[in-house]
Write a protein that holds these residues in place. Sequence first.
Motif, PDB file in Angstrom:
ATOM      1  N   GLY A  10      -6.928 -37.278 -88.205  1.00 24.23           N
ATOM      2  CA  GLY A  10      -6.199 -37.243 -86.938  1.00 24.23           C
ATOM      3  C   GLY A  10      -7.095 -36.908 -85.748  1.00 24.23           C
ATOM      4  N   TYR A  11      -6.439 -36.740 -84.614  1.00 25.11           N
ATOM      5  CA  TYR A  11      -7.169 -36.549 -83.352  1.00 25.11           C
ATOM      6  C   TYR A  11      -8.059 -35.290 -83.388  1.00 25.11           C
ATOM      7  CZ  TYR A  11      -7.677 -35.257 -78.403  1.00 25.11           C
ATOM      8  OH  TYR A  11      -8.155 -34.859 -77.182  1.00 25.11           O
ATOM      9  N   ILE A  12      -7.463 -34.153 -83.643  1.00 23.79           N
ATOM     10  CA  ILE A  12      -8.267 -32.916 -83.618  1.00 23.79           C
ATOM     11  C   ILE A  12      -9.132 -32.838 -84.879  1.00 23.79           C
ATOM     12  CG2 ILE A  12      -8.184 -30.399 -83.410  1.00 23.79           C
ATOM     13  CD1 ILE A  12      -5.406 -30.725 -82.063  1.00 23.79           C
ATOM     14  N   ASP A  31      -5.540 -36.645 -96.139  1.00 29.49           N
ATOM     15  CA  ASP A  31      -4.664 -37.143 -95.067  1.00 29.49           C
ATOM     16  C   ASP A  31      -3.861 -38.284 -95.655  1.00 29.49           C
ATOM     17  OD1 ASP A  31      -3.718 -38.476 -92.577  1.00 29.49           O
ATOM     18  OD2 ASP A  31      -5.134 -37.137 -91.577  1.00 29.49           O
ATOM     19  N   ASN A  32      -2.578 -38.405 -95.300  1.00 32.34           N
ATOM     20  CA  ASN A  32      -1.810 -39.554 -95.804  1.00 32.34           C
ATOM     21  C   ASN A  32      -1.746 -40.681 -94.779  1.00 32.34           C
ATOM     22  OD1 ASN A  32      -0.017 -38.639 -93.920  1.00 32.34           O
ATOM     23  ND2 ASN A  32       1.742 -38.459 -95.291  1.00 32.34           N
ATOM     24  N   ILE A  34      -0.349 -41.070 -91.996  1.00 36.51           N
ATOM     25  CA  ILE A  34       0.948 -41.394 -91.388  1.00 36.51           C
ATOM     26  C   ILE A  34       0.799 -41.509 -89.864  1.00 36.51           C
ATOM     27  CG2 ILE A  34       1.772 -38.984 -91.170  1.00 36.51           C
ATOM     28  CD1 ILE A  34       4.110 -41.534 -92.428  1.00 36.51           C
ATOM     29  N   ASN A  35      -0.159 -40.791 -89.312  1.00 36.83           N
ATOM     30  CA  ASN A  35      -0.368 -40.859 -87.852  1.00 36.83           C
ATOM     31  C   ASN A  35      -1.845 -41.052 -87.514  1.00 36.83           C
ATOM     32  OD1 ASN A  35       0.819 -40.823 -85.267  1.00 36.83           O
ATOM     33  ND2 ASN A  35       0.069 -38.733 -84.920  1.00 36.83           N
ATOM     34  N   SER A  36      -2.556 -41.744 -88.372  1.00 39.71           N
ATOM     35  CA  SER A  36      -3.990 -41.937 -88.122  1.00 39.71           C
ATOM     36  C   SER A  36      -4.473 -43.141 -88.919  1.00 39.71           C
ATOM     37  CB  SER A  36      -4.764 -40.680 -88.535  1.00 39.71           C
ATOM     38  OG  SER A  36      -4.442 -40.337 -89.869  1.00 39.71           O
ATOM     39  N   ASP A  58      -0.629 -36.855 -99.761  1.00 36.36           N
ATOM     40  CA  ASP A  58       0.350 -36.155 -98.930  1.00 36.36           C
ATOM     41  C   ASP A  58       0.249 -34.662 -99.243  1.00 36.36           C
ATOM     42  OD1 ASP A  58       2.995 -35.022 -98.118  1.00 36.36           O
ATOM     43  OD2 ASP A  58       3.449 -37.123 -97.695  1.00 36.36           O
ATOM     44  N   ILE A  59       0.271 -33.830 -98.222  1.00 35.27           N
ATOM     45  CA  ILE A  59       0.128 -32.385 -98.494  1.00 35.27           C
ATOM     46  C   ILE A  59       1.304 -31.814 -99.301  1.00 35.27           C
ATOM     47  CG2 ILE A  59      -1.457 -31.763 -96.612  1.00 35.27           C
ATOM     48  CD1 ILE A  59       1.136 -30.806 -95.062  1.00 35.27           C
ATOM     49  N   PHE A  80      -4.778 -29.001 -90.535  1.00 28.81           N
ATOM     50  CA  PHE A  80      -4.274 -29.714 -89.349  1.00 28.81           C
ATOM     51  C   PHE A  80      -3.059 -30.576 -89.682  1.00 28.81           C
ATOM     52  CE2 PHE A  80      -8.943 -29.661 -88.275  1.00 28.81           C
ATOM     53  CZ  PHE A  80      -8.851 -28.960 -87.083  1.00 28.81           C
ATOM     54  N   LYS A  84       3.881 -33.771 -85.112  1.00 29.64           N
ATOM     55  CA  LYS A  84       3.659 -32.998 -83.883  1.00 29.64           C
ATOM     56  C   LYS A  84       4.433 -33.462 -82.649  1.00 29.64           C
ATOM     57  CE  LYS A  84      -0.231 -35.662 -82.177  1.00 29.64           C
ATOM     58  NZ  LYS A  84      -1.464 -35.693 -81.440  1.00 29.64           N
ATOM     59  N   TYR A 148      10.052 -28.590 -83.652  1.00 28.02           N
ATOM     60  CA  TYR A 148       8.595 -28.593 -83.880  1.00 28.02           C
ATOM     61  C   TYR A 148       8.035 -27.181 -83.686  1.00 28.02           C
ATOM     62  CZ  TYR A 148       3.634 -28.985 -82.786  1.00 28.02           C
ATOM     63  OH  TYR A 148       2.272 -28.783 -82.751  1.00 28.02           O
ATOM     64  N   LYS A 152       6.149 -24.271 -86.360  1.00 28.82           N
ATOM     65  CA  LYS A 152       4.885 -23.535 -86.160  1.00 28.82           C
ATOM     66  C   LYS A 152       5.126 -22.029 -86.321  1.00 28.82           C
ATOM     67  CE  LYS A 152       2.155 -26.993 -85.509  1.00 28.82           C
ATOM     68  NZ  LYS A 152       1.168 -27.329 -86.534  1.00 28.82           N
ATOM     69  N   TYR A 176      -3.329 -23.444 -80.114  1.00 31.13           N
ATOM     70  CA  TYR A 176      -3.971 -24.351 -79.159  1.00 31.13           C
ATOM     71  C   TYR A 176      -3.120 -24.470 -77.907  1.00 31.13           C
ATOM     72  CZ  TYR A 176      -5.592 -26.286 -83.702  1.00 31.13           C
ATOM     73  OH  TYR A 176      -6.055 -26.477 -84.974  1.00 31.13           O
TER      74      TYR A 176
END
Length: 336
Positions: A10-12, A31-32, A34-36, A58-59, A80, A84, A148, A152, A176
């Motif tokens: 992912g991004y970060i 990572d699965n 799903i968003n990357s 998948d986690i 991560f 989100k 969301y 967290k 963050y």
Amino acid sequence: MNILVTGGAGYIGTHTLITLIECGHAVVVVDNLINSKAAALKRVEQITQTKIPFYNVDIRDKSGLDEVFAQHQIDAVIHFAGLKAVGESVQKPLAYYDVNVNGTRVILDVMQKHAVNSIVFSSSATVYGDPHQVPIDESFPLKATNPYGRTKLFVEEMLKDAAIANDKLNVIILRYFNPVGAHESGLIGEDPNGIPNNLVPFIAQVAVGKRESLAIFGDDYQTVDGTGVRDYIHVLDLAQGHVSALEKKHTQAGVHIYNLGTGNGSSVLQVVSAFEKASGQVINYKICERRAGDIAQCFALASKAKQELDWQATRDIDTMMEDVWRWQSGNPDGYE
Ligand code: NAD
Ligand code: WQD
């Protein structure tokens, strides 16, 4: 150290992989996608000239994770992986509880089985809700205002309970503020699916002609120019914050909580103007209604991380926007 990075595509995650590798750590990614995209990891390999072990797992898949831990001697986990999008979390709260809360529980279970006792968790300034004042320090009251944010908050609580039950467990919770920017190579950056929810990716897409105009959500807040103020932090400074936190704290059992922000706020109009300066493009915008759930101002008191981790953000808003522009102009369709 040998570090398992969940959500590493992912991004970060991708930016943090680079900083970890540059600091001499070995990494393993789960990572699965799903968003990357796997292409992002290929770019990280290109930048670092390092092969990255990657598992499309998948986690929430305990046996899948178990195999990864069995194959690699993991010293610490940087976690991560998660969903989100605030708006989506209101529509699909159970998916958010499942991935973010249950997924973290599975990771903790597997860590315990393999006697891995160090985890860094991606929390968010969203856990402060609508703060009574700014800057926000780590002792401010916690209150989430959407599903969301609640995931967290619940994960933070779960991690604290896990650390009480296991006196060897080291938990580092990093809250963050608003991560933006991209690696200076222009090879990796933020690549949101569909219409961006966040300000900076939206501006970047206006600049390359993918969107017509930015909607600025309100100009009647009690701020410097009436638009919302946030603490934008360069993703590479954020990445370095993870490495500093691990290097300083990972042998100290217990729970360590830090804000990762710059300590400075920028308004929406200030961000637009910094982007225009960096890109030489004019950003069309319209002032619109406030967005439900938004707050006027949010920025960090960043002194705890500076004192205890010897870390502080070094890149200013101009550099953040220059790096976003390099990424977006070189990759108008992201990793496609
Ligand atoms: P991202 O979506 O780019 O990265 C998350 C990664 O997790 C993605 O690659 C996705 O494919 C993966 N993932 C999602 N569900 C998964 C699952 N069930 N199993 C395995 N992998 C899964 O998001 P990001 O911006 O890099 O954020 C990383 C973390 O930081 C998230 O936990 C996010 O909540 C948190 N965070 C982000 C921001 C922000 O503004 N970007 C701010 C505060 C906190
Ligand atoms: C920033 C400012 C908007 C878009 C969100 C999550 C938070 C965290 C980071 C994960 C605000 C304004 C935005 C647009 C605009 N994520 N804006 N037009 O809301 O501070 O935080 O991302 O943990 O949980 O809530 O970030 O980038 O959406 O907004 O005027 O099209 O830009 O009103 O003032 P936010 P953002």
